[in-house]
Scaffold this motif. Structure first.
Motif: not given
Lengths: 296, 296
Positions: A157-170
Motif C-alpha cells: 500500500g505504501q508503494a502504491i501511495d508513493l507511485a500515485s503521489t502527484g498523479k490522478t488515480i481512480s
C-alpha cells in the motif's frame, strides 16, 4: 466500564507493556534502544490494541492471547510510522506533537529502529505465552502478521501511495491503496483474534472481517478529512500536508461533502456487519464511532 | 558431488526459488516488486543457503525444511544489504558489481523493498511446507529468525557499528559488534537446522553452534582483509572503503599480519569444534575453507 475508560485502560496497559518490552533488551546499543522506545511510546492512540481487546472480549479470547497480538501489531505499526516519516518518504518532522524518530535521533538510527521494531514484532508473537488453543495457531498468527505487514499489505500500500503521489488515480485505486496501507493491519488485528477464538463460526469471522475492512477504510477517509478540516494543534502535525505533498485523498477525489458521505456509508456498512453477529456488539459499535468521530 | 559443484547447485536452486517467490507476488506495486527482485537476485554468493544445506545434509534434515530456512534467511540478508547501502548508512552505490537498490530505483523504494523483504522472510518461514517434525518447531524457527535479525542480533550489531565508526573500540568490542552484525544470522542458519534435526544430541548442537560462531567471525575478518588487500574488480565494490569511512576493522586493530593470525585461529577453533562431531564433516570443513580463503 464505559468505552472511554476502557480505551484509557488499554492505553496504559499497552504503554506499560511496550516499555517493559524495550527495557528488557540488553544495553549494548543504547541509542538504538532509545530510538525504539521513542518510536513505540510517543503518545500513540493505541487504536489497534483497543480493537484487539474489543474483539477479543466479544469473542471471549484469553487476555494473554490478546496481549501478544496487540504488542506485535503495535511494533509493526510503530516501525511503519518511523519509516514513513523519513526524509525519502513523507519527510515529516512532527508526529503526535513530538519530533519524529529521525529528527530526535538521526536518519540511520531511525532506519535501524524501524527494522529492529519489525523484527521485535515477530519475536513477541513467536515467544509470547499463549493459551493452549492459541499455541496451536501460533504459525498462522505469524503468517497473518507477516502478510499484513509486507508486500501483500502495508508495504504494498505504501508503494502504491508513493507511485500515485502527484498523479490522478481512480476512486477504486485509492480504496485499494488504503485497503493495503492502513486496512491490512487493522484487518490482521481482527483476523488474529478470530483464529484464536475456539469454535468461532465461519460466518462470524466473515462478518467481523467485513467490519474490519469497512472501519479500516473509514479510518483513512476520516484521516483525510481531518487533514483538510482539523487543527494542527490537535493533530500534532501540520494540517493540509496531504495537499502540499500532492497526495491522492478522498476529499480531493470526492470533495469534502462526498468524502463525508463515503465515511457515513462505510460506517453504515460496518454497523450492518455487526448487526449480523450473535453477540452484544456495543463496544464494537463504540469503537467504530470513535474512529469516524475522532478529531485527531 | 564435489564441494564446488554443490555450491553451484545451491546457487542455482536458491536463485530459482527466490525468483519464483517474487514472481508469485501480485502485480499491484510493480516498482516495489522489481526492487525486491533486484535485491534478492543481484548475484549473491548464497553462503547462508550453502551453510544450511551442508549442515542439513550432515544432520539428515529433509530438503524442504532446509529450503524454507534458506529462503527466509536470504530474504533477511538481502533486506539488510539494501538498508546498509542507503545514503544515511554506508552510502554504497555498488554491490557485487551492480548498482545498489536505491541507485537502481530510489531511496524510498529501497527502504520499502527492505521492509517488505523482512516481512517476506517471516511469511516464507510461517507458510512453507515443512516435515512433520519441523512443523512442530515452526514457532521456534520463527523466534530464532526474528531474534537473530533484530536488536539482539543483526540490527544491534549494525547500531554498534554506526556508533563506533570514527571512534576507537577494543578488540573485544569489535568482535561483539561482528558477532551480532554478521554472526547472528550465520548462527541462526545452523541453529534452525539443528532444532529441526530429530534426536540431535545436545552436545552436537553446542559444537555446531561453536563452529558457526567461529566461522561467522572468521567471515568478517576475511571481509576486512579483502577490503585492504582485495581487488575492487573481484569484490564488485571499491576496495579500501572501510578506511575511508573510518570503520573499525581487524586489520586496523591488529595490523594485516595480526588479522591473518586471528583468521587462522578462528579457523582452527572451528575445525576443532567439527572434530568433536560424530559425523563425516568433510563438507563442513570445505565450507569453512571457502569462507576463509575466498578472494571476494
Amino acid at each position: 466500564m464505559n468505552f472511554s475508560a476502557l480505551h484509557q485502560q488499554v492505553k496504559q496497559q499497552t504503554d506499560a507493556s511496550l516499555l517493559t518490552l524495550i527495557d528488557e533488551l540488553p544495553d549494548y546499543a543504547p541509542r538504538l534502544k532509545d530510538a525504539m522506545r521513542h518510536a513505540l511510546l510517543a503518545g500513540g492512540k493505541r487504536m489497534r490494541p483497543l480493537l484487539v481487546q474489543v474483539v477479543g472480549n466479544t469473542l471471549d479470547v484469553p487476555k494473554k492471547d490478546q496481549m501478544a497480538i496487540s504488542m506485535a501489531i503495535e511494533c509493526v505499526h510503530a516501525y511503519s510510522l518511523v519509516h514513513d516519516d523519513l526524509p525519502a518518504m513523507d519527510d515529516d518532522d512532527l508526529r503526535r506533537g513530538m519530533p519524529t524518530c529521525h529528527i530526535a535521533f538521526d536518519e540511520a538510527t531511525a532506519i535501524l529502529a524501524g527494522d529492529a521494531l519489525q523484527a521485535l514484532a515477530f519475536t513477541v508473537l513467536a515467544d509470547a505465552p499463549l493459551s493452549t488453543y492459541a499455541e496451536s495457531k501460533r504459525g498462522q498468527l505469524l503468517s497473518i502478521l507477516a502478510k499484513s505487514a509486507g508486500y501483500a499489505g502495508m508495504c504494498g500500500g505504501q508503494a502504491i501511495d508513493l507511485a500515485s503521489t502527484g498523479k490522478t488515480i481512480s476512486l477504486e485505486e485509492l480504496k485499494q491503496l488504503h485497503r493495503l496501507k492502513t486496512g491490512a493491519l487493522l484487518k490482521a488485528c481482527v483476523e488474529m483474534v478470530a483464529i484464536v477464538s475456539e469454535g468461532l463460526l465461519p460466518q462470524t469471522k466473515i462478518d467481523l472481517m467485513a467490519y474490519a475492512a469497512d472501519i479500516g477504510l473509514a479510518f483513512q477517509v476520516q484521516d483525510d478529512i481531518l487533514d483538510v478540516e482539523g487543527s494542527s494543534e490537535k493533530l500534532g502535525k501540520p494540517a493540509g500536508s496531504d495537499e502540499a505533498l500532492g497526495k491522492n485523498t478522498f476529499p480531493a477525489k470526492l470533495g469534502i461533502t462526498g468524502a463525508k458521505q463515503e465515511l457515513e456509508m462505510l460506517h453504515d456498512n460496518a454497523l450492518q456487519a455487526l448487526a449480523r453477529l450473535p453477540y452484544n456488539t456495543d463496544s464494537l459499535i463504540a469503537f467504530s464511532e470513535l474512529l469516524v468521530k475522532r478529531d485527531h
